[in-house]
Write an enzyme that holds these catalytic residues in place. Structure first.
Site, PDB file in Angstrom:
ATOM      1  N   CYS A 137      -7.713  10.015   1.907  1.00 45.85           N
ATOM      2  CA  CYS A 137      -7.388  11.791   1.259  1.00 45.85           C
ATOM      3  C   CYS A 137      -5.910  11.801   1.900  1.00 45.85           C
ATOM      4  O   CYS A 137      -5.633  11.188   2.594  1.00 45.85           O
ATOM      5  CB  CYS A 137      -8.275  12.148   2.740  1.00 45.85           C
ATOM      6  SG  CYS A 137     -10.345  11.956   2.422  1.00 45.85           S
ATOM      7  N   ARG A 183      -2.430   7.887  -2.533  1.00 48.91           N
ATOM      8  CA  ARG A 183      -2.842   6.946  -1.588  1.00 48.91           C
ATOM      9  C   ARG A 183      -4.988   6.674  -2.313  1.00 48.91           C
ATOM     10  O   ARG A 183      -5.605   6.410  -1.101  1.00 48.91           O
ATOM     11  CB  ARG A 183      -3.120   8.089  -0.329  1.00 48.91           C
ATOM     12  CG  ARG A 183      -1.739   8.121  -0.214  1.00 48.91           C
ATOM     13  CD  ARG A 183      -2.082   9.822   1.160  1.00 48.91           C
ATOM     14  NE  ARG A 183      -2.918   9.483   2.379  1.00 48.91           N
ATOM     15  CZ  ARG A 183      -2.495   8.481   3.104  1.00 48.91           C
ATOM     16  NH1 ARG A 183      -0.791   8.783   3.340  1.00 48.91           N
ATOM     17  NH2 ARG A 183      -3.598   8.321   4.430  1.00 48.91           N
ATOM     18  N   TRP A 217     -10.997  11.921  -0.911  1.00 45.76           N
ATOM     19  CA  TRP A 217     -11.467  10.298  -1.339  1.00 45.76           C
ATOM     20  C   TRP A 217     -13.403  10.135  -0.558  1.00 45.76           C
ATOM     21  O   TRP A 217     -13.082  10.508   0.500  1.00 45.76           O
ATOM     22  CB  TRP A 217     -10.799   8.724  -0.619  1.00 45.76           C
ATOM     23  CG  TRP A 217     -11.255   7.788  -1.575  1.00 45.76           C
ATOM     24  CD1 TRP A 217     -10.827   7.213  -2.518  1.00 45.76           C
ATOM     25  CD2 TRP A 217     -12.103   7.114  -0.324  1.00 45.76           C
ATOM     26  NE1 TRP A 217     -11.383   5.713  -2.067  1.00 45.76           N
ATOM     27  CE2 TRP A 217     -11.763   5.569  -1.193  1.00 45.76           C
ATOM     28  CE3 TRP A 217     -12.629   6.736   0.689  1.00 45.76           C
ATOM     29  CZ2 TRP A 217     -13.135   4.313  -1.370  1.00 45.76           C
ATOM     30  CZ3 TRP A 217     -13.302   5.471   1.152  1.00 45.76           C
ATOM     31  CH2 TRP A 217     -13.847   4.596   0.189  1.00 45.76           C
ATOM     32  N   ASN A 277      -9.016  15.166   7.138  1.00 40.36           N
ATOM     33  CA  ASN A 277      -8.985  14.158   6.553  1.00 40.36           C
ATOM     34  C   ASN A 277     -10.115  13.238   8.131  1.00 40.36           C
ATOM     35  O   ASN A 277      -9.803  13.349   9.216  1.00 40.36           O
ATOM     36  CB  ASN A 277      -7.539  13.378   6.682  1.00 40.36           C
ATOM     37  CG  ASN A 277      -6.863  14.288   5.656  1.00 40.36           C
ATOM     38  OD1 ASN A 277      -7.325  13.817   4.526  1.00 40.36           O
ATOM     39  ND2 ASN A 277      -5.381  13.354   5.159  1.00 40.36           N
ATOM     40  N   GLY A 278     -10.788  12.245   7.434  1.00 39.50           N
ATOM     41  CA  GLY A 278     -11.472  11.689   8.895  1.00 39.50           C
ATOM     42  C   GLY A 278     -12.731  11.099   8.577  1.00 39.50           C
ATOM     43  O   GLY A 278     -13.051  12.283   7.600  1.00 39.50           O
ATOM     44  N   GLU A 305      -4.542 -14.338  -2.133  1.00 41.56           N
ATOM     45  CA  GLU A 305      -3.876 -13.006  -2.872  1.00 41.56           C
ATOM     46  C   GLU A 305      -3.628 -13.104  -4.130  1.00 41.56           C
ATOM     47  O   GLU A 305      -3.831 -11.820  -4.529  1.00 41.56           O
ATOM     48  CB  GLU A 305      -2.176 -13.494  -2.139  1.00 41.56           C
ATOM     49  CG  GLU A 305      -1.315 -12.233  -2.621  1.00 41.56           C
ATOM     50  CD  GLU A 305      -1.680 -10.564  -2.003  1.00 41.56           C
ATOM     51  OE1 GLU A 305      -2.877 -10.713  -1.285  1.00 41.56           O
ATOM     52  OE2 GLU A 305      -1.518  -9.614  -2.430  1.00 41.56           O
ATOM     53  N   LYS A 322      -5.007  -9.767  -5.729  1.00 42.10           N
ATOM     54  CA  LYS A 322      -4.526  -9.336  -6.889  1.00 42.10           C
ATOM     55  C   LYS A 322      -5.092  -8.558  -8.481  1.00 42.10           C
ATOM     56  O   LYS A 322      -5.551  -7.742  -8.951  1.00 42.10           O
ATOM     57  CB  LYS A 322      -2.871  -9.652  -7.492  1.00 42.10           C
ATOM     58  CG  LYS A 322      -1.966  -9.263  -6.551  1.00 42.10           C
ATOM     59  CD  LYS A 322      -1.469  -7.999  -5.625  1.00 42.10           C
ATOM     60  CE  LYS A 322      -2.463  -6.760  -4.535  1.00 42.10           C
ATOM     61  NZ  LYS A 322      -1.579  -7.222  -3.687  1.00 42.10           N
ATOM     62  N   GLU A 369      -8.340  -6.337  -8.394  1.00 41.37           N
ATOM     63  CA  GLU A 369      -8.178  -4.969  -7.827  1.00 41.37           C
ATOM     64  C   GLU A 369      -7.901  -3.724  -8.742  1.00 41.37           C
ATOM     65  O   GLU A 369      -8.049  -2.796  -8.807  1.00 41.37           O
ATOM     66  CB  GLU A 369      -7.490  -4.513  -5.978  1.00 41.37           C
ATOM     67  CG  GLU A 369      -6.208  -5.279  -6.361  1.00 41.37           C
ATOM     68  CD  GLU A 369      -5.326  -4.752  -4.915  1.00 41.37           C
ATOM     69  OE1 GLU A 369      -5.695  -4.235  -4.445  1.00 41.37           O
ATOM     70  OE2 GLU A 369      -4.536  -5.689  -4.959  1.00 41.37           O
ATOM     71  N   HIS A 384     -17.324 -28.679  -3.879  1.00 46.73           N
ATOM     72  CA  HIS A 384     -17.950 -28.347  -2.290  1.00 46.73           C
ATOM     73  C   HIS A 384     -18.914 -27.035  -3.145  1.00 46.73           C
ATOM     74  O   HIS A 384     -19.763 -26.207  -2.509  1.00 46.73           O
ATOM     75  CB  HIS A 384     -16.496 -27.895  -1.553  1.00 46.73           C
ATOM     76  CG  HIS A 384     -16.848 -28.712  -0.914  1.00 46.73           C
ATOM     77  ND1 HIS A 384     -17.173 -29.949  -0.173  1.00 46.73           N
ATOM     78  CD2 HIS A 384     -15.184 -29.644  -0.581  1.00 46.73           C
ATOM     79  CE1 HIS A 384     -16.133 -31.219  -0.206  1.00 46.73           C
ATOM     80  NE2 HIS A 384     -15.138 -30.901  -0.061  1.00 46.73           N
ATOM     81  N   LYS A 436      -4.989   3.555  -0.794  1.00 46.85           N
ATOM     82  CA  LYS A 436      -3.607   3.159  -0.207  1.00 46.85           C
ATOM     83  C   LYS A 436      -4.137   2.349   0.777  1.00 46.85           C
ATOM     84  O   LYS A 436      -3.344   1.719   1.630  1.00 46.85           O
ATOM     85  CB  LYS A 436      -2.286   3.685  -0.634  1.00 46.85           C
ATOM     86  CG  LYS A 436      -1.048   3.295  -0.345  1.00 46.85           C
ATOM     87  CD  LYS A 436      -0.507   1.791  -1.125  1.00 46.85           C
ATOM     88  CE  LYS A 436       0.855   1.241  -0.939  1.00 46.85           C
ATOM     89  NZ  LYS A 436       0.416  -0.252  -1.123  1.00 46.85           N
TER      90      LYS A 436
HETATM   91  C1  F6R Z   1      -4.619  -4.877  -1.498  1.00 47.36           C
HETATM   92  C2  F6R Z   1      -3.806  -4.020  -0.408  1.00 47.36           C
HETATM   93  C3  F6R Z   1      -4.872  -4.010   0.287  1.00 47.36           C
HETATM   94  C4  F6R Z   1      -4.000  -3.619   1.958  1.00 47.36           C
HETATM   95  C5  F6R Z   1      -5.106  -3.275   2.860  1.00 47.36           C
HETATM   96  C6  F6R Z   1      -4.057  -3.340   4.351  1.00 47.36           C
HETATM   97  O1  F6R Z   1      -3.263  -4.987  -2.543  1.00 47.36           O
HETATM   98  O2  F6R Z   1      -3.113  -2.896  -0.440  1.00 47.36           O
HETATM   99  O3  F6R Z   1      -5.594  -4.589   0.550  1.00 47.36           O
HETATM  100  O4  F6R Z   1      -3.127  -4.918   1.890  1.00 47.36           O
HETATM  101  O5  F6R Z   1      -5.746  -2.105   2.791  1.00 47.36           O
HETATM  102  O6  F6R Z   1      -3.436  -2.445   4.394  1.00 47.36           O
HETATM  103  P1  F6R Z   1      -2.715  -2.778   4.912  1.00 47.36           P
HETATM  104  O7  F6R Z   1      -1.273  -2.916   5.208  1.00 47.36           O
HETATM  105  O8  F6R Z   1      -1.740  -0.819   4.789  1.00 47.36           O
HETATM  106  O9  F6R Z   1      -2.917  -2.252   6.367  1.00 47.36           O
END
Ligand code: F6R
Length: 607
Positions: free
Chosen positions: A2, A27, A73, A99-100, A480, A484, A487, A503, A602
């Site tokens: 949010c 975000r 959100w 927010n929260g 990773e 990527k 997501e 395995h 985000k």
């Molecule tokens: C993936 C991604 C998330 C963040 C995770 C932690 O592309 O962006 O997995 O890495 O939510 O976020 P931060 O780094 O802001 O703590």
């Protein structure tokens, strides 16, 4: 997650609020709304959907020079116009954005309902509006303070009242709030990007604080009315850094910025005379650094993967025992914190709730936690015992790319620092440093090959499922790569150690499931090639990511991508770039919303 924006000033508030919300879009959100006061009437406009839906719903010529806005959100209650913020009290006297999560909202709601308050949404947040209304006696600031004393949970709140035109009141506990101090105007937002167009002068509001602002004045106090004076800070980001600058998507821009962002993370921190690094923000003496017996990285998502690379690196380069753990898991398992353990909380946003709460748990037990963060002034860097800013510039795309390689950079600098204190010689240190300095230009070489990676993405964009396989330090890169892809393209993807496929995961192999193998030129190369052959023998499609000159790969794999050769330990900088590009191009092929993938936020500020 949010987002909040509030404005008091001489200009019409609605366009400023909507633009601010646009800046907060990255975000992640599913609905948006604004509340402005015009001619003694509180206008609330709220829409499920995109900011443009909200914009289209605004009445023509909506005036009023102060107001609040919110991107939601969903946590409590579906994605509907009603559940969108701001929420008003029953009489339309006041509205709030929040927010929260309010954990005790059910009990508070029951109590307010017995007093006759009627709730119109399914949200936890609405309770705040009625609570403030119930406590209001002509002073909004006082009512907000009384209300927040009754709340359990996390909040960033902004509130306004019809009887106090030109006054906004904000309160914070666990959800960021920043006050923007302009010339004759004041803003309050959950994120500095929302106010960058208007001012770069900010004051970070802390947990337990309440801020009252008008167009030309502001006052911060705690909930017991003690005044808090905090100095104004200047945001280091420019407006153009939060624009796309000719790229189609933020993610594309951020991938292509990496040579520069990695360089920035290193800048001024390497010293060839001593073949070591300088990290001034660690707040640790030489002796304390030497006394470290174990390093533990706590983080989530991509930042956790950077931590996995770091733990491998620290053990190999600096011979220092190290590990990485998901912050969300560490917090609840009563972690053992030993003297001379050093913790790193890694977070691009610096606001991730899981990482923040894990960090606080470690600190409560007496542990020392350093932050590796991008957003200056965010909660994790402010509460940590020291740390490293990675200076990537704003990362707007939900999928993290440049922050990952900059987090790596911070860890490589730290590893070099420790290695040189332990058993790394000057000449070994210098040659490692020189190779580290060459990384940005090698990353550029990989980026220059983007067109070839795009062709591979086109070929496999229809896959239902994908495997990413790596070993050693590149095991984390395989994880990773899978994160990527899933997501942003919504293809099911798993990252595994190449050795592990027999395995279990090899059962998934068929003609439709591609496997991407990371094959650096290291001691495990031949073993990985054997794993590739095992997959081929089962009719699996294989994409190999190898090092320039490794011509044998083309004989085994269906498709091959190459990166320049480098020191084995530095290879993640290069091998992760094709993963990012492959995901980006695959998402484009599939018509996905690259910058704002479904369901994702985000900055994940709730547990
Ligand atoms: C993936 C991604 C998330 C963040 C995770 C932690 O592309 O962006 O997995 O890495 O939510 O976020 P931060 O780094 O802001 O703590």
């Amino acid at each position: 997650m949010c987002g909040i924006i509030g404005y008091c000033g001489p200009k019409p508030a609605a366009p400023i609020l909507v633009e601010g919300l646009k800046r907060l879009e990255y975000r992640g959100y599913d609905s948006a709304g604004i509340g402005v006061l015009e001619n003694d009437v509180l206008h609330l406009v709220k829409r499920a959907g995109k900011i443009n839906d909200l914009r289209n719903a605004l009445p023509d010529g909506l005036g009023g020079s102060f107001g609040i806005g919110h991107t939601r959100w969903a946590t409590h209650g579906g994605v509907t116009d009603r559940n969108a913020h701001p929420h008003a009290d029953g009489r339309g006297n006041l509205c709030i954005a929040h927010n929260g999560i309010i954990e005790n909202y059910t009990a508070l709601k029951r109590n307010l309902e017995t007093k006759g308050y009627e709730f119109r949404s399914e949200t936890d947040s609405e309770v705040i509006a009625h609570l403030i209304a119930d406590l209001y006696d002509g002073d909004l600031e006082r009512a907000v303070k009384s209300a927040v004393r009754l709340l359990k949970g996390t909040y960033g709140i902004v509130a306004m009242h019809r009887s106090e035109p030109g006054v906004l009141v904000g309160a914070r506990n666990g959800s960021p709030l920043v006050l923007g101090v302009g010339h004759g105007e004041m803003l309050l937002a959950s994120d500095v990007t929302a106010m960058l167009e208007h001012t770069k002068q900010v004051i970070y509001i802390e947990d337990g604080e309440v801020v009252r602002m008008t167009a030309d004045d502001h006052r911060t106090t705690d909930t017991r009315d003690n005044r808090i004076d905090r100095s104004v800070e200047t945001i280091g980001w420019d407006l153009e850094e939060i624009e796309k600058n000719g790229f189609d998507h933020y993610m594309e821009k951020e991938i292509f910025e990496q040579p520069e962002s990695i360089r920035r993370a290193m800048q001024g921190r390497l010293d060839p005379d001593t073949a070591t690094s300088h990290l001034g923000g660690l707040n640790m003496t030489n002796r304390e650094l030497l006394d470290i017996e174990r390093v533990k990285v706590i983080a989530a998502g991509t930042s956790y993967h950077a931590g996995l690379v770091a733990s491998y690196l620290l053990e190999s380069l600096a011979r220092l025992p190290a590990g990485a753990e998901l912050a969300s898991e560490l917090r609840y398992r009563n972690p053992i914190v030993e003297r001379n353990n050093l913790y790193f909380a890694v977070s691009q946003s610096g606001e991730t709730a899981d990482t923040l709460y894990a960090m606080r748990e470690i600190q409560r037990k007496g542990g020392r936690v350093l932050g590796i963060c991008n957003v200056v002034g965010a909660t994790i860097p402010r509460e940590s015992d020291g740390g490293v800013y990675i200076h990537s510039g704003p990362e707007i795309a939900v999928a993290s790319t440049k922050a990952f390689t900059s987090q790596l950079t911070a860890f490589y600098l730290f590893a070099l620092l420790i290695a040189r204190k332990r058993d790394m010689s000057y000449s070994a240190g210098l040659s490692f440093m020189r190779e580290l300095e060459r990384i940005p230009e090698k990353v550029q070489v990989v980026l220059d090959r983007a067109a070839a990676i795009r062709e591979i993405a086109k070929k496999y964009a229809g896959a239902q499922s994908f495997l990413f396989l790596g070993r050693g330090i590149n095991y984390a890169v395989a994880l990773e790569g899978a994160l990527k892809l899933k997501e942003i393209s919504y293809i099911h993807a798993e990252g595994y150690s190449a050795a592990e496929i027999k395995h279990g995961p090899i059962a998934l192999i068929n003609e439709e499931t591609p496997s991407l193998f990371i094959v650096p030129d290291d001691a495990l190369r031949d073993k990985i090639i054997s794993n590739m052959k095992e997959v081929k023998a089962r009719n699996g499609k294989v994409i190999a990511l190898g090092v320039d000159g490794d011509n044998e790969l083309a004989d085994i794999a269906d498709d091959v991508m190459f990166v320049p050769s480098t020191n084995e330990l530095l290879s993640p900088f290069l091998t992760v770039i094709p993963m990012q590009l492959l995901s980006y191009y695959t998402a484009l092929e599939r018509g996905c919303n690259v910058d704002q993938p479904r369901n994702l936020a985000k900055s994940v500020t709730v547990e």
